[in-house]
Enzyme design. Structure first.
Site, PDB file in Angstrom:
ATOM      1  CD  GLN A 157      -7.033  -0.948   7.114  1.00 48.39           C
ATOM      2  OE1 GLN A 157      -7.761  -1.907   7.407  1.00 48.39           O
ATOM      3  NE2 GLN A 157      -5.773  -0.882   7.493  1.00 48.39           N
TER       4      GLN A 157
ATOM      5  N   GLY B  35       0.805  -1.216   0.000  1.00 47.96           N
ATOM      6  CA  GLY B  35       0.000   0.000   0.000  1.00 47.96           C
ATOM      7  C   GLY B  35       0.841   1.271   0.000  1.00 47.96           C
ATOM      8  CB  THR B  36       3.770   2.326   2.015  1.00 45.63           C
ATOM      9  OG1 THR B  36       3.100   1.926   3.214  1.00 45.63           O
ATOM     10  CG2 THR B  36       4.542   3.592   2.261  1.00 45.63           C
TER      11      THR B  36
ATOM     12  CB  CYS C 118       2.493   3.237  10.637  1.00 46.42           C
ATOM     13  SG  CYS C 118       1.502   2.258   9.523  1.00 46.42           S
TER      14      CYS C 118
ATOM     15  CB  SER D 132      -1.770  -3.497   1.118  1.00 46.94           C
ATOM     16  OG  SER D 132      -0.751  -4.206   1.772  1.00 46.94           O
ATOM     17  N   GLY D 133      -1.815  -6.665  -0.024  1.00 47.26           N
ATOM     18  CA  GLY D 133      -2.174  -8.068   0.209  1.00 47.26           C
ATOM     19  C   GLY D 133      -2.443  -8.446   1.648  1.00 47.26           C
ATOM     20  CG  HIS D 134      -0.161  -6.713   5.100  1.00 48.97           C
ATOM     21  ND1 HIS D 134      -0.217  -6.286   6.395  1.00 48.97           N
ATOM     22  CD2 HIS D 134       0.180  -5.625   4.375  1.00 48.97           C
ATOM     23  CE1 HIS D 134       0.094  -5.000   6.455  1.00 48.97           C
ATOM     24  NE2 HIS D 134       0.331  -4.575   5.229  1.00 48.97           N
TER      25      HIS D 134
ATOM     26  CB  THR E 160      13.077 -10.258 -10.566  1.00 46.98           C
ATOM     27  OG1 THR E 160      14.190 -10.045 -11.446  1.00 46.98           O
ATOM     28  CG2 THR E 160      12.608 -11.702 -10.678  1.00 46.98           C
TER      29      THR E 160
HETATM   30  N1  PLP Z   1      -2.961   2.822   3.625  1.00 47.96           N
HETATM   31  C1  PLP Z   1      -3.755   2.438   4.630  1.00 47.96           C
HETATM   32  C2  PLP Z   1      -5.122   3.013   4.766  1.00 47.96           C
HETATM   33  C3  PLP Z   1      -3.304   1.479   5.554  1.00 47.96           C
HETATM   34  O1  PLP Z   1      -4.089   1.108   6.563  1.00 47.96           O
HETATM   35  C4  PLP Z   1      -1.992   0.951   5.401  1.00 47.96           C
HETATM   36  C5  PLP Z   1      -1.448  -0.008   6.389  1.00 47.96           C
HETATM   37  O2  PLP Z   1      -1.857  -0.042   7.532  1.00 47.96           O
HETATM   38  C6  PLP Z   1      -1.225   1.374   4.306  1.00 47.96           C
HETATM   39  C7  PLP Z   1      -1.742   2.310   3.445  1.00 47.96           C
HETATM   40  C8  PLP Z   1       0.147   0.817   4.067  1.00 47.96           C
HETATM   41  O3  PLP Z   1       0.066  -0.442   3.466  1.00 47.96           O
HETATM   42  P1  PLP Z   1       1.354  -1.417   3.478  1.00 47.96           P
HETATM   43  O4  PLP Z   1       1.475  -1.912   4.876  1.00 47.96           O
HETATM   44  O5  PLP Z   1       1.013  -2.482   2.516  1.00 47.96           O
HETATM   45  O6  PLP Z   1       2.510  -0.599   3.029  1.00 47.96           O
END
Ligand code: PLP
Length: 394
Positions: free
Chosen positions: A183, A75-76, A329, A203-205, A241
């Site tokens: 989310q 996501g980031t 975070c 984001s996958g996780h 890759t």
């Molecule tokens: N954006 C939102 C709304 C999130 O909640 C998060 C992670 O908590 C992220 C971005 C970041 O995603 P990633 O952990 O895959 O970098």
């Protein structure tokens, strides 16, 4: 975590458990199917085929096209790519971006970086429920606005934004629309065409997939620049890759999530509403943060007066309950959450907040146990609080 110790996992907004189906699908791509997807022999084309399959699943889940999906490290990274590359499109047109005050730091810190590079950013307010004010958003639009970036749903208080209306506003004004759907993806239905979304991060996780993999949806015709240079992967826009096991895992996670989206949401929402009801019934001087209706099905966020969230987390951890006091975070920092401050909570109330994010694996018994543990911990912390003592005396 000691596997012999029972624990209750209520931090699914931080990350989710990787589904066994996901792990099983990934394993062969670490072992026998280790080929590089760019190689022309069968071992390589097997990896290429698996990547294509995941791309197709993901495109379908959003009503997009496979050519519009670009795999990233999460996501980031997707947020960074979308914002920086969209801003750079503005050279001829100007340099103004609109976002909200409650975005994830993946967006907010990228905006700060862009401001240092000379771009102009407007941070629109949200109301006391955490919902963006559309009239303010409209007012913020300028001739040189290139991008609106508003998250689909908030990671701390779970509020779901009026994405369709924002998409329409952006389209009417010829502005690109990015949404951080980290989310929301895998938890809510998303149709990029109907919602006029140009760029979407996921984001996958967060959907029982692996960590370190995500994607950016880039609508066809949006000509934002490549993010990483050095190879032809991802149509030369994100070189390097490919993380084949991660991409395969993400595809399986998406397939699982979207095949039972409504059933899963209904199940978890029932647990959520029960948890909210019980906390409100059992614990005095608390308030639910975020909107009751326009809310992620798994999100519960409360502020408890006269206590400190970090201490509450430690006490819950001692009972085997995994929870959070803000976004993963920022936990560990003493600054109150920017989201809670943006919805108007005073510092001392924002400090006493607790986020519990559920999954369909949770049970009613776990919810009952959690309510007992939270009640006990809040009670103990209040007994130690001079503020609470004064409040009771007066
Ligand atoms: N954006 C939102 C709304 C999130 O909640 C998060 C992670 O908590 C992220 C971005 C970041 O995603 P990633 O952990 O895959 O970098």
């Amino acid at each position: 975590m000691d596997k012999f110790n029972k624990f209750i996992y209520l931090d699914n907004a931080a990350t989710t458990k990787t589904a066994p189906e996901v792990v099983n699908a990934m394993i062969p791509f670490f072992s026998e199917n280790y080929g590089n997807a760019s190689s022309i022999y069968r071992l390589g084309t097997e990896s290429k085929r698996a990547i294509m399959q995941s791309r197709e699943i993901i495109a379908k889940s959003l009503n997009g096209d496979p050519a519009e999906i670009y795999f990233t490290a999460g996501g980031t990274e997707s947020d960074n790519w979308a914002l920086v590359a969209a801003a750079e499109l503005s050279e001829a047109k100007g340099g103004h971006i609109i976002t909200s005050k409650i975005e994830h730091h993946g967006v907010l810190h990228t905006c700060e970086y862009l401001e240092k590079r000379g771009y102009d950013v407007t941070y629109v307010d949200v109301d006391e429920k955490g919902i963006i004010n559309l009239a303010d958003l409209k007012k913020a639009i300028r001739k040189d606005t290139i991008l609106i970036s508003v998250m689909f749903a908030n990671n701390e208080i779970g509020t779901i934004q009026p994405i369709k209306e924002i998409g329409e506003l952006a389209k009417e004004n010829g502005i690109l629309f990015h949404t951080d759907a980290v989310q929301a993806y895998g938890h809510l239905a998303i149709d990029v065409k109907e919602l006029n979304i140009d760029l979407l991060s996921a984001s996958g996780h967060k959907l029982n997939g692996p960590k370190g993999i995500g994607f950016l949806y880039i609508r066809k015709g949006v000509k934002i620049r490549s993010f990483i240079h050095g190879g032809a992967q991802e149509r030369s826009r994100r070189a390097g890759t490919e993380n084949v096991p991660g991409i395969v895992g993400l595809g399986v996670a998406a397939k699982l999530a979207f095949s039972q989206l409504e059933q899963r949401a209904a199940k978890v929402q029932k647990l959520r509403d029960y948890l909210i009801e019980q906390i409100e019934k059992e614990i005095p001087y608390c308030q639910l943060n975020g909107d009751r209706e326009k809310r992620l099905p798994n999100n519960v966020n409360f502020s408890f007066r006269f206590i400190e969230g970090e201490s509450l987390l430690i006490m819950l951890d001692m009972k085997g309950i995994c929870a959070s006091s803000g976004s993963a975070c920022t936990s560990g920092s003493l600054e109150p959450s920017h989201v809670l401050l943006a919805i108007g909570l005073p510092h001392e109330i924002a400090h006493g907040s607790l986020r519990l994010t559920l999954s369909e694996d949770n049970t009613m018994e776990e919810i009952d146990e959690t309510v007992v543990a939270v009640k006990e911990a809040v009670g103990k912390l209040r007994q130690m609080s001079p503020l609470y003592e004064d409040f009771i005396k007066n």
